[in-house]
Write a protein that holds these residues in place. Sequence first.
Motif, PDB file in Angstrom:
ATOM      1  N   ASN A  82     -40.942  48.523 -15.817  1.00 41.99           N
ATOM      2  CA  ASN A  82     -41.217  49.956 -15.695  1.00 41.99           C
ATOM      3  C   ASN A  82     -41.724  50.240 -14.279  1.00 41.99           C
ATOM      4  OD1 ASN A  82     -42.960  52.388 -15.669  1.00 41.99           O
ATOM      5  ND2 ASN A  82     -42.479  52.494 -17.840  1.00 41.99           N
ATOM      6  N   PRO A  83     -41.018  51.072 -13.499  1.00 40.88           N
ATOM      7  CA  PRO A  83     -41.428  51.313 -12.116  1.00 40.88           C
ATOM      8  C   PRO A  83     -42.852  51.843 -11.965  1.00 40.88           C
ATOM      9  CG  PRO A  83     -39.202  52.126 -12.479  1.00 40.88           C
ATOM     10  CD  PRO A  83     -39.741  51.744 -13.825  1.00 40.88           C
ATOM     11  N   GLU A  84     -43.272  52.739 -12.853  1.00 38.80           N
ATOM     12  CA  GLU A  84     -44.619  53.311 -12.747  1.00 38.80           C
ATOM     13  C   GLU A  84     -45.679  52.255 -13.039  1.00 38.80           C
ATOM     14  OE1 GLU A  84     -47.403  55.781 -11.601  1.00 38.80           O
ATOM     15  OE2 GLU A  84     -45.255  56.231 -11.478  1.00 38.80           O
ATOM     16  N   VAL A  85     -45.441  51.447 -14.077  1.00 45.30           N
ATOM     17  CA  VAL A  85     -46.370  50.351 -14.393  1.00 45.30           C
ATOM     18  C   VAL A  85     -46.416  49.366 -13.226  1.00 45.30           C
ATOM     19  CG1 VAL A  85     -46.778  48.365 -15.911  1.00 45.30           C
ATOM     20  CG2 VAL A  85     -46.096  50.568 -16.890  1.00 45.30           C
ATOM     21  N   ALA A  86     -45.255  49.059 -12.666  1.00 41.47           N
ATOM     22  CA  ALA A  86     -45.185  48.126 -11.538  1.00 41.47           C
ATOM     23  C   ALA A  86     -46.005  48.635 -10.360  1.00 41.47           C
ATOM     24  CB  ALA A  86     -43.732  47.918 -11.123  1.00 41.47           C
ATOM     25  N   LYS A  87     -45.881  49.920 -10.055  1.00 44.97           N
ATOM     26  CA  LYS A  87     -46.609  50.482  -8.914  1.00 44.97           C
ATOM     27  C   LYS A  87     -48.115  50.473  -9.149  1.00 44.97           C
ATOM     28  CE  LYS A  87     -46.627  54.235  -5.580  1.00 44.97           C
ATOM     29  NZ  LYS A  87     -48.083  54.054  -5.390  1.00 44.97           N
ATOM     30  N   GLN A  88     -48.530  50.884 -10.336  1.00 45.92           N
ATOM     31  CA  GLN A  88     -49.962  50.910 -10.653  1.00 45.92           C
ATOM     32  C   GLN A  88     -50.564  49.503 -10.609  1.00 45.92           C
ATOM     33  OE1 GLN A  88     -50.238  52.851 -14.477  1.00 45.92           O
ATOM     34  NE2 GLN A  88     -49.715  54.866 -13.670  1.00 45.92           N
ATOM     35  N   THR A  89     -49.850  48.561 -11.176  1.00 46.96           N
ATOM     36  CA  THR A  89     -50.351  47.187 -11.213  1.00 46.96           C
ATOM     37  C   THR A  89     -50.371  46.581  -9.821  1.00 46.96           C
ATOM     38  OG1 THR A  89     -49.369  46.987 -13.420  1.00 46.96           O
ATOM     39  CG2 THR A  89     -50.158  44.968 -12.388  1.00 46.96           C
ATOM     40  N   SER A  90     -49.340  46.862  -9.038  1.00 45.80           N
ATOM     41  CA  SER A  90     -49.290  46.384  -7.660  1.00 45.80           C
ATOM     42  C   SER A  90     -50.473  46.926  -6.854  1.00 45.80           C
ATOM     43  CB  SER A  90     -47.970  46.813  -7.020  1.00 45.80           C
ATOM     44  OG  SER A  90     -47.962  46.527  -5.649  1.00 45.80           O
ATOM     45  N   ASP A  91     -50.751  48.204  -7.007  1.00 44.00           N
ATOM     46  CA  ASP A  91     -51.891  48.807  -6.296  1.00 44.00           C
ATOM     47  C   ASP A  91     -53.203  48.146  -6.702  1.00 44.00           C
ATOM     48  OD1 ASP A  91     -50.157  50.499  -5.001  1.00 44.00           O
ATOM     49  OD2 ASP A  91     -50.582  52.248  -6.247  1.00 44.00           O
ATOM     50  N   ARG A  92     -53.328  47.816  -7.990  1.00 47.66           N
ATOM     51  CA  ARG A  92     -54.548  47.159  -8.462  1.00 47.66           C
ATOM     52  C   ARG A  92     -54.695  45.772  -7.850  1.00 47.66           C
ATOM     53  NH1 ARG A  92     -53.769  45.784 -14.087  1.00 47.66           N
ATOM     54  NH2 ARG A  92     -53.478  43.639 -13.389  1.00 47.66           N
ATOM     55  N   LEU A  93     -53.581  45.027  -7.797  1.00 49.14           N
ATOM     56  CA  LEU A  93     -53.617  43.689  -7.217  1.00 49.14           C
ATOM     57  C   LEU A  93     -54.028  43.720  -5.745  1.00 49.14           C
ATOM     58  CD1 LEU A  93     -50.353  42.278  -8.836  1.00 49.14           C
ATOM     59  CD2 LEU A  93     -52.665  41.410  -9.254  1.00 49.14           C
ATOM     60  N   ILE A  94     -53.560  44.755  -5.050  1.00 48.21           N
ATOM     61  CA  ILE A  94     -53.864  44.868  -3.619  1.00 48.21           C
ATOM     62  C   ILE A  94     -55.287  45.373  -3.388  1.00 48.21           C
ATOM     63  CG2 ILE A  94     -53.295  46.144  -1.517  1.00 48.21           C
ATOM     64  CD1 ILE A  94     -50.344  46.109  -2.562  1.00 48.21           C
ATOM     65  N   LYS A  95     -55.670  46.460  -4.055  1.00 45.08           N
ATOM     66  CA  LYS A  95     -56.949  47.121  -3.765  1.00 45.08           C
ATOM     67  C   LYS A  95     -58.136  46.457  -4.448  1.00 45.08           C
ATOM     68  CE  LYS A  95     -54.620  51.553  -3.056  1.00 45.08           C
ATOM     69  NZ  LYS A  95     -54.361  52.907  -3.619  1.00 45.08           N
ATOM     70  N   ARG A  96     -57.983  46.110  -5.725  1.00 43.67           N
ATOM     71  CA  ARG A  96     -59.108  45.517  -6.448  1.00 43.67           C
ATOM     72  C   ARG A  96     -59.175  44.005  -6.264  1.00 43.67           C
ATOM     73  NH1 ARG A  96     -59.046  45.151 -12.852  1.00 43.67           N
ATOM     74  NH2 ARG A  96     -57.962  43.216 -12.286  1.00 43.67           N
ATOM     75  N   ASP A  97     -58.028  43.346  -6.467  1.00 46.46           N
ATOM     76  CA  ASP A  97     -58.016  41.879  -6.403  1.00 46.46           C
ATOM     77  C   ASP A  97     -57.851  41.347  -4.991  1.00 46.46           C
ATOM     78  OD1 ASP A  97     -58.226  41.471  -9.269  1.00 46.46           O
ATOM     79  OD2 ASP A  97     -56.177  42.217  -9.387  1.00 46.46           O
ATOM     80  N   LYS A  98     -57.399  42.212  -4.080  1.00 49.26           N
ATOM     81  CA  LYS A  98     -57.253  41.848  -2.667  1.00 49.26           C
ATOM     82  C   LYS A  98     -56.435  40.556  -2.484  1.00 49.26           C
ATOM     83  CE  LYS A  98     -61.581  44.164  -1.464  1.00 49.26           C
ATOM     84  NZ  LYS A  98     -60.882  45.446  -1.253  1.00 49.26           N
ATOM     85  N   VAL A  99     -55.236  40.566  -3.072  1.00 47.38           N
ATOM     86  CA  VAL A  99     -54.377  39.388  -2.971  1.00 47.38           C
ATOM     87  C   VAL A  99     -53.871  39.203  -1.543  1.00 47.38           C
ATOM     88  CG1 VAL A  99     -53.691  39.469  -5.392  1.00 47.38           C
ATOM     89  CG2 VAL A  99     -52.318  40.690  -3.692  1.00 47.38           C
ATOM     90  N   ASP A 100     -53.592  37.959  -1.191  1.00 49.21           N
ATOM     91  CA  ASP A 100     -53.083  37.628   0.147  1.00 49.21           C
ATOM     92  C   ASP A 100     -51.558  37.645   0.200  1.00 49.21           C
ATOM     93  OD1 ASP A 100     -55.711  36.916   1.341  1.00 49.21           O
ATOM     94  OD2 ASP A 100     -55.654  35.350  -0.189  1.00 49.21           O
ATOM     95  N   PHE A 101     -50.910  37.367  -0.940  1.00 52.09           N
ATOM     96  CA  PHE A 101     -49.455  37.396  -1.061  1.00 52.09           C
ATOM     97  C   PHE A 101     -49.102  38.075  -2.371  1.00 52.09           C
ATOM     98  CE2 PHE A 101     -50.138  33.415   1.347  1.00 52.09           C
ATOM     99  CZ  PHE A 101     -49.248  33.563   2.398  1.00 52.09           C
ATOM    100  N   MET A 102     -47.894  38.653  -2.407  1.00 51.35           N
ATOM    101  CA  MET A 102     -47.334  39.124  -3.670  1.00 51.35           C
ATOM    102  C   MET A 102     -45.940  38.551  -3.856  1.00 51.35           C
ATOM    103  SD  MET A 102     -48.586  42.983  -4.543  1.00 51.35           S
ATOM    104  CE  MET A 102     -47.588  42.878  -6.047  1.00 51.35           C
ATOM    105  N   THR A 103     -45.543  38.416  -5.131  1.00 54.02           N
ATOM    106  CA  THR A 103     -44.217  37.894  -5.467  1.00 54.02           C
ATOM    107  C   THR A 103     -43.887  38.269  -6.908  1.00 54.02           C
ATOM    108  OG1 THR A 103     -42.808  35.919  -5.402  1.00 54.02           O
ATOM    109  CG2 THR A 103     -45.022  35.634  -6.294  1.00 54.02           C
ATOM    110  N   GLY A 104     -42.677  37.886  -7.372  1.00 57.37           N
ATOM    111  CA  GLY A 104     -42.374  37.918  -8.799  1.00 57.37           C
ATOM    112  C   GLY A 104     -41.429  38.978  -9.309  1.00 57.37           C
TER     113      GLY A 104
END
Length: 397
Positions: A82-104
């Motif tokens: 789901n594009p909306e779920v993907a965007k929200q989750t991606s934003d959370r990974l970046i802003k809250r979890d502060k990931v160094d890389f993304m993939t998947g």
Amino acid sequence: MKLAAKNNQRLNLSLLALCMALGANQAQAADKVKVGLLSTLSGPGAGLGVDIRDGFALALKHSGGKFGGLPVELITADDQQNPEVAKQTSDRLIKRDKVDFMTGIVFSNLMLAVGPSVFASKTPYISANAGPSQYAGEQCNPFFFNVAWQNDNVHEAIGKTMTDKGFKKVVILAPNYPAGKDAAAGFKRFYKGEVVEEIFTKLGQLDYAAELAQARAAKPDSMYIFLPGGMGINFIKQFVGAGLSKDITLFGPGTSADEDVIKAVGEPMLGMFNSSQWAHDMDNAGNKKFVADFQKDYGRLPSMFAAQGYDAALLMDAAVRDVKGKIEDKPALLKALKAAKFNSIRGGFKFNNNQFPIQDYYLRVITKDAQGRVTNKTLGKIFSNHADAYAASCKMQ
């Protein structure tokens, strides 16, 4: 006296500022690598995301849970296709979890949805599948790297194969989303026969009665499908069940004819040709270890999605190693990623100017192996050092 006191005060302030700056730099130095793996882990496309996740996890196990000597914290999330779920989750990974890389991410419409915010955050994205033409061409970005392919490429390989084999009339079937459009464009770029029907369906569709009737009426000698995951599983069962396999030769990319689909469909897939940049029977030490250990850990043969997840982890490991763990130095990290100094399990690997692979593509056929398993067998090479059609439009900043 007053002047000396003032000078001492200035010196103390300067030393304090220097210490604070050094402390800030030390605080920025990473003590671990955080990876956000956002993929399709539920619904009809889940098999693809699960294989990417499991391939990545195996590479992490092989590296002792570390990239470049730094411990890895892997945060896994489901985009639910789901594009909306993907965007929200991606934003959370970046802003809250502060990931160094993304993939998947598996599906290109989801990749296009999350890309802008990922790139704006200056988080390197290592794609283990989705390779939309937009990010290969004019919208290429220094923070996007693809270790799989550009979407068109596996389809171009089958287009060439079908031309070489003398097929004259084809029906194309693909879902109506960015990767489906790329698939048709890539196939037609190298197929020189007649496209008698070009059918685009809803993404995630599972009933193909109408499309099969349309294909039968067109009387082609061949059919080319791009239907990843559950879509391909259902279509092939219905294609064979409707008796079309007697008169129409079925072709597809590896994504529609890999081990996940074979496991679900079985013997009706025998004789189907497909293309891939990787195969489980590739004869190199790294691939043999990957295939053997994947089967040992997960009880199944790996698919190309698993191989791509594995290579995505290898690239991250090599880049962190090459910057000596200083992943906060983004220019150096990007340079290390671009250099791609890792031993891909497909063999030779290098990035083009748009950070998509230049690589070989192979023809596979579904057959029975010596153990009686229905699986893919590599027949030969279709393309050598093949680049995508969009790289010339990429003006990397």
